[in-house]
Enzyme design. Structure first.
Site, PDB file in Angstrom:
ATOM      1  CG  ASP A  24     -79.715  -7.431  28.949  1.00 31.60           C
ATOM      2  OD1 ASP A  24     -79.785  -8.648  28.694  1.00 31.60           O
ATOM      3  OD2 ASP A  24     -80.579  -6.611  28.571  1.00 31.60           O
TER       4      ASP A  24
ATOM      5  CG  ASN B 214     -74.675 -13.055  29.487  1.00 27.42           C
ATOM      6  OD1 ASN B 214     -73.924 -12.095  29.471  1.00 27.42           O
ATOM      7  ND2 ASN B 214     -75.004 -13.702  30.587  1.00 27.42           N
TER       8      ASN B 214
ATOM      9  CD1 TRP C  29     -69.730 -10.987  23.782  1.00 30.14           C
ATOM     10  CD2 TRP C  29     -69.969 -13.197  24.099  1.00 30.14           C
ATOM     11  NE1 TRP C  29     -68.476 -11.541  23.892  1.00 30.14           N
ATOM     12  CE2 TRP C  29     -68.590 -12.894  24.081  1.00 30.14           C
ATOM     13  CE3 TRP C  29     -70.367 -14.523  24.288  1.00 30.14           C
ATOM     14  CZ2 TRP C  29     -67.608 -13.863  24.245  1.00 30.14           C
ATOM     15  CZ3 TRP C  29     -69.390 -15.491  24.449  1.00 30.14           C
ATOM     16  CH2 TRP C  29     -68.028 -15.150  24.420  1.00 30.14           C
TER      17      TRP C  29
ATOM     18  CG  ASN D 297     -84.380 -14.075  33.428  1.00 33.65           C
ATOM     19  OD1 ASN D 297     -83.550 -13.525  34.151  1.00 33.65           O
ATOM     20  ND2 ASN D 297     -84.752 -13.526  32.270  1.00 33.65           N
TER      21      ASN D 297
HETATM   22  C1  IPE Z   1     -82.958  -8.663  32.994  1.00 31.58           C
HETATM   23  O1  IPE Z   1     -82.537  -9.040  31.741  1.00 31.58           O
HETATM   24  C2  IPE Z   1     -82.747  -9.773  33.977  1.00 31.58           C
HETATM   25  C3  IPE Z   1     -81.368 -10.109  34.278  1.00 31.58           C
HETATM   26  C4  IPE Z   1     -80.314  -9.475  33.849  1.00 31.58           C
HETATM   27  C5  IPE Z   1     -81.193 -11.237  35.159  1.00 31.58           C
HETATM   28  P1  IPE Z   1     -83.548  -9.613  30.652  1.00 31.58           P
HETATM   29  O2  IPE Z   1     -82.766  -9.780  29.413  1.00 31.58           O
HETATM   30  O3  IPE Z   1     -84.215 -10.823  31.197  1.00 31.58           O
HETATM   31  O4  IPE Z   1     -84.611  -8.441  30.553  1.00 31.58           O
HETATM   32  P2  IPE Z   1     -85.563  -7.997  29.368  1.00 31.58           P
HETATM   33  O5  IPE Z   1     -86.376  -9.185  28.994  1.00 31.58           O
HETATM   34  O6  IPE Z   1     -84.693  -7.557  28.223  1.00 31.58           O
HETATM   35  O7  IPE Z   1     -86.347  -6.871  29.935  1.00 31.58           O
HETATM   36  C1  IPE Z   2     -78.447 -11.601  30.582  1.00 36.43           C
HETATM   37  O1  IPE Z   2     -78.206 -11.849  29.227  1.00 36.43           O
HETATM   38  C2  IPE Z   2     -78.375 -12.859  31.425  1.00 36.43           C
HETATM   39  C3  IPE Z   2     -79.648 -13.288  32.015  1.00 36.43           C
HETATM   40  C4  IPE Z   2     -80.781 -12.650  31.927  1.00 36.43           C
HETATM   41  C5  IPE Z   2     -79.617 -14.549  32.729  1.00 36.43           C
HETATM   42  P1  IPE Z   2     -79.380 -12.251  28.239  1.00 36.43           P
HETATM   43  O2  IPE Z   2     -79.494 -13.744  28.224  1.00 36.43           O
HETATM   44  O3  IPE Z   2     -80.615 -11.533  28.594  1.00 36.43           O
HETATM   45  O4  IPE Z   2     -78.806 -11.746  26.864  1.00 36.43           O
HETATM   46  P2  IPE Z   2     -79.633 -11.106  25.663  1.00 36.43           P
HETATM   47  O5  IPE Z   2     -80.401  -9.944  26.203  1.00 36.43           O
HETATM   48  O6  IPE Z   2     -80.524 -12.177  25.120  1.00 36.43           O
HETATM   49  O7  IPE Z   2     -78.583 -10.682  24.689  1.00 36.43           O
HETATM   50 MG    MG Z   3     -81.403  -9.764  27.993  1.00 34.92          MG
END
Ligand code: IPE
Ligand code: IPE
Ligand code: MG
Length: 237
Positions: free
Chosen positions: A16, A18, A21, A64
């Site tokens: 989590d 990305n 970042w 997602n």
């Molecule tokens: C959880 O991360 C899913 C993955 C890492 C693939 P999310 O960023 O989607 O989760 P929430 O929305 O913060 O709970």
């Molecule tokens: C995790 O990073 C990757 C996936 C869920 C695919 P995020 O995309 O959830 O990153 P944040 O939480 O928005 O920073």
């Molecule tokens: Mg996330």
């Protein structure tokens, strides 16, 4: 006396941070996902080196799909590209890839690549890398329950023989042990529908670091924290 430190057999990671970042760097969210692939590569190497046998990455949840279409499309493209680019190195290091999650929702192209990487790496014996794709724990349990109910309906399974092992055997994860350690980066402290059945007795570790910055040292630190934990499984020492 055996002084060897226990190494978790199965580490599961909720990657989590990305998006955050990327935002911090003034970049598009997609750039964060691209950087995150490099972290997967380095974490897999670190885990194999440490003797971890199963490493699961939560890569795309059933929830997602609700992200903007452009981000979802970019993630699908990145998945296909990464499979093409990474397969030779995975084979070379003896990594076997398995997918968990429900695949039929992916395009035919993505499904093709998923089958391909599982086939191409099937001989890998050093470490199993598990990718959770279109995965959520509730959806996995729903599918398992449907499958069990169908067997009861057909008369091939007696209701009395539904025990915990039978349920575990109907989950996507039936081929591997439960996770010993669950890591979630970026400081969030929740499961977000990940391995809820399997993580019943896992240890949890929530480092603040965002996934693209998660280093080999961070992984080693996670293992050290795990080693210091006292796992009692409901019993008294
Ligand atoms: C959880 O991360 C899913 C993955 C890492 C693939 P999310 O960023 O989607 O989760 P929430 O929305 O913060 O709970
Ligand atoms: C995790 O990073 C990757 C996936 C869920 C695919 P995020 O995309 O959830 O990153 P944040 O939480 O928005 O920073
Ligand atoms: Mg996330």
């Amino acid at each position: 006396m055996n002084t060897a430190k226990p190494i978790p057999q199965h580490v599961a990671i909720i990657m989590d941070g990305n998006g955050r970042w990327a935002k911090r760097q003034g970049k598009e969210r997609t750039e964060g996902h691209i950087a995150g692939v490099e972290t997967i590569r380095r974490t897999l190497r670190a885990a194999a080196k440490q003797g971890v046998k199963y490493l699961t990455f939560y890569a795309f949840s059933t929830e997602n799909w609700g992200r903007p279409e452009a981000e979802v499309n970019a993630l699908m493209e990145l998945l296909c590209k990464s499979i093409i680019c990474e397969t030779p190195a995975l084979k070379e290091q003896g990594a076997r890839v398995r997918i968990i999650g429900e695949r039929s929702r992916f395009s035919e192209k993505v499904q093709h690549y998923l089958t391909q990487i599982e086939q191409d790496t099937a001989e890998g014996e050093r470490i199993t890398m598990v990718l959770a794709l279109n995965y959520s724990s509730r959806d996995e349990l729903r599918r398992a329950m449907q499958s069990i109910a169908n067997k009861v309906k057909e008369g091939t399974l007696a209701v009395e023989s539904i025990d915990e092992k039978l349920i575990s055997d109907h989950l996507d994860t039936a081929f591997m042990p439960d996770p010993d350690l669950v890591i979630r980066t970026s400081g969030e402290q929740r499961l977000s529908n990940f391995l809820m059945w399997q993580a019943s007795y896992a240890e949890f570790y929530f480092p603040e670091v965002l996934w693209p910055d998660f280093s080999e040292e961070d992984f080693a630190e996670a293992l050290e924290v795990y080693t210091a934990r006292d796992r009692r499984f409901g019993k008294v020492k």
